[in-house]
Motif scaffolding. Sequence first.
Motif, PDB file in Angstrom:
ATOM      1  N   UNK A 169       0.831  -1.209   0.000  1.00 51.72           N
ATOM      2  CA  UNK A 169       0.000   0.000   0.000  1.00 51.72           C
ATOM      3  C   UNK A 169       0.864   1.258   0.000  1.00 51.72           C
ATOM      4  N   UNK A 170       0.334   2.320  -0.628  1.00 53.74           N
ATOM      5  CA  UNK A 170       0.998   3.630  -0.609  1.00 53.74           C
ATOM      6  C   UNK A 170       0.406   4.466   0.518  1.00 53.74           C
ATOM      7  N   UNK A 190       5.650  11.685  -0.536  1.00 51.83           N
ATOM      8  CA  UNK A 190       5.314  10.862   0.635  1.00 51.83           C
ATOM      9  C   UNK A 190       4.708   9.487   0.333  1.00 51.83           C
ATOM     10  N   UNK A 191       4.492   9.156  -0.940  1.00 52.57           N
ATOM     11  CA  UNK A 191       3.728   7.927  -1.234  1.00 52.57           C
ATOM     12  C   UNK A 191       4.380   6.677  -0.634  1.00 52.57           C
ATOM     13  N   UNK A 192       5.714   6.610  -0.680  1.00 50.00           N
ATOM     14  CA  UNK A 192       6.399   5.434  -0.132  1.00 50.00           C
ATOM     15  C   UNK A 192       7.583   5.898   0.719  1.00 50.00           C
ATOM     16  N   UNK A 193       7.996   5.028   1.622  1.00 51.52           N
ATOM     17  CA  UNK A 193       9.220   5.274   2.394  1.00 51.52           C
ATOM     18  C   UNK A 193      10.418   4.995   1.499  1.00 51.52           C
ATOM     19  N   UNK A 232      -3.195   8.900  -4.875  1.00 47.63           N
ATOM     20  CA  UNK A 232      -2.774   9.923  -5.840  1.00 47.63           C
ATOM     21  C   UNK A 232      -1.721   9.470  -6.828  1.00 47.63           C
ATOM     22  N   UNK A 233      -1.548   8.161  -7.007  1.00 42.31           N
ATOM     23  CA  UNK A 233      -0.512   7.664  -7.923  1.00 42.31           C
ATOM     24  C   UNK A 233      -1.038   7.368  -9.322  1.00 42.31           C
ATOM     25  N   UNK A 234      -2.329   7.012  -9.388  1.00 42.30           N
ATOM     26  CA  UNK A 234      -2.912   6.682 -10.704  1.00 42.30           C
ATOM     27  C   UNK A 234      -4.304   7.295 -10.813  1.00 42.30           C
ATOM     28  N   UNK A 235      -4.774   7.440 -12.063  1.00 43.77           N
ATOM     29  CA  UNK A 235      -6.141   7.879 -12.305  1.00 43.77           C
ATOM     30  C   UNK A 235      -7.044   6.650 -12.226  1.00 43.77           C
TER      31      UNK A 235
END
Length: 450
Positions: A8-9, A18-21, A412-415
């Motif tokens: 998960x993001x 901030x999506x991933x560490x 917020x990574x993909x539509x």
Amino acid sequence: MIDLSPFLARVSDDPLTLAFEEEKKVMPSLARMRPQMPQWEGGTFAEFAPEAFMARPESPLALYVHVPYCHHHCTFCPFYINQTKKDWSQAYARLLLKEIADTAHVLRDVIHKREVNVVYFGGGTPSDLEKDDLAAVIRSLRETFRFAADAEVTVEGRTTGFTPEKGQAWAAAGANRFSLGVQSANTRLRKKLGRLSSREQVGETLNGLCDSGATVVIDLLYGLPGQDVPLLLDDIRYLSEETPVHGLDLYELRRFPDSPLDKAINRGKMPPIPELADKARMFGAAYQRLADYGFEHFSPKHWRRDGKERSLYNRLARAQTDMIPFGSAGGGRLGAIGLGMARDIKTYTEMVEQGEKPLSRIAISPLAAEEGGFSYVLDESLEILRLPSLREWPASHQEAGEKLLAQWHEAGLILPQDDECGASLTCAGHFWSGRMKKLLLDLVAIPTAA
Ligand code: SF4
């Protein structure tokens, strides 16, 4: 039921940073889960190549020519092998011409049954070859193979020594695209990278090469030591406003252990590499500024001003197209057979002089393997800036995939998913696309009961 928590993001108002560490631990990589490939027992190149050449007669064909020589070692680069020395150009071109002739002899019964779509001279620094030497090699390939009318023929190089005269001669011989590793147009930063020419000299070279009529594209790096958003945007401004380049590739700097750059940073002679969040901000700012200048983002690392730039080589290489390698330290494939060329220049020279294809490694590649199937689909889809639609996933993982993609959309990574076309990536998704690809491959590698 697959536990999705490692995939998960983070949901935030700033997915770009901030999506991933940075050090997020994920499932073991797919590479480590692949079985060992069996040793090659398919005979010599002369024995297997004609049949392998015709195994996929309708698919595109590429020729890759490696030139493993550079004037000196740029600090950030892991690809440096040999330093140029007196008369190297003529000697190396002579070897390439012999290798081309010998390869053509092996393929003589089938060579004209397929069209060549792409030729790529990579390195090293192919543009360090003398004008007439490289022109002779380009002509030899054009005379030996059957070229498609719109074949893309690229010569890679750097601005120092890539004169307009070379550009004119190589375009006249049949090259139609020049790809230059500019990395940064900032003179001070360039010096630290081991790049000899100034910003003004870079501009002069690019303008001179564009006059040859060839497509001219450049590489830029972000995440360089001492680089920040204003510096990167100033590079984009200069290259967009002061040169007519047709395309621009944007890559993140990778720090390789024991490279000159790595050592200089460790000794405190260069500033550290920017933090991941700063790199993300650089990518986001460049992404927006390139759009402002009218560049079209048309493949993961590639932008273009017009359709003259196709970046066909990169597309075909990612699609695991058939690629016949030439030159020391190059690589290619014919169908499922991976081909690695002798890296040591002495070994390469001896093998060419004896009339052997100078291969040091032949192996069955995982093209046809089950997990490779999804990897291939994923690469093809990412190439057009999307994730594949769920129906292209392995049936066993579609349910988990649907949940994960919904979460990545929320983050917020993909539509939103489209049943036919998959999901487009956002700017943040493009920055994190390497991580997302790895996570997806790890996800589909998890065994299920289905
Ligand atoms: S960046 Fe290019 S020119 Fe510099 S060392 Fe690497 S291959 Fe050679």
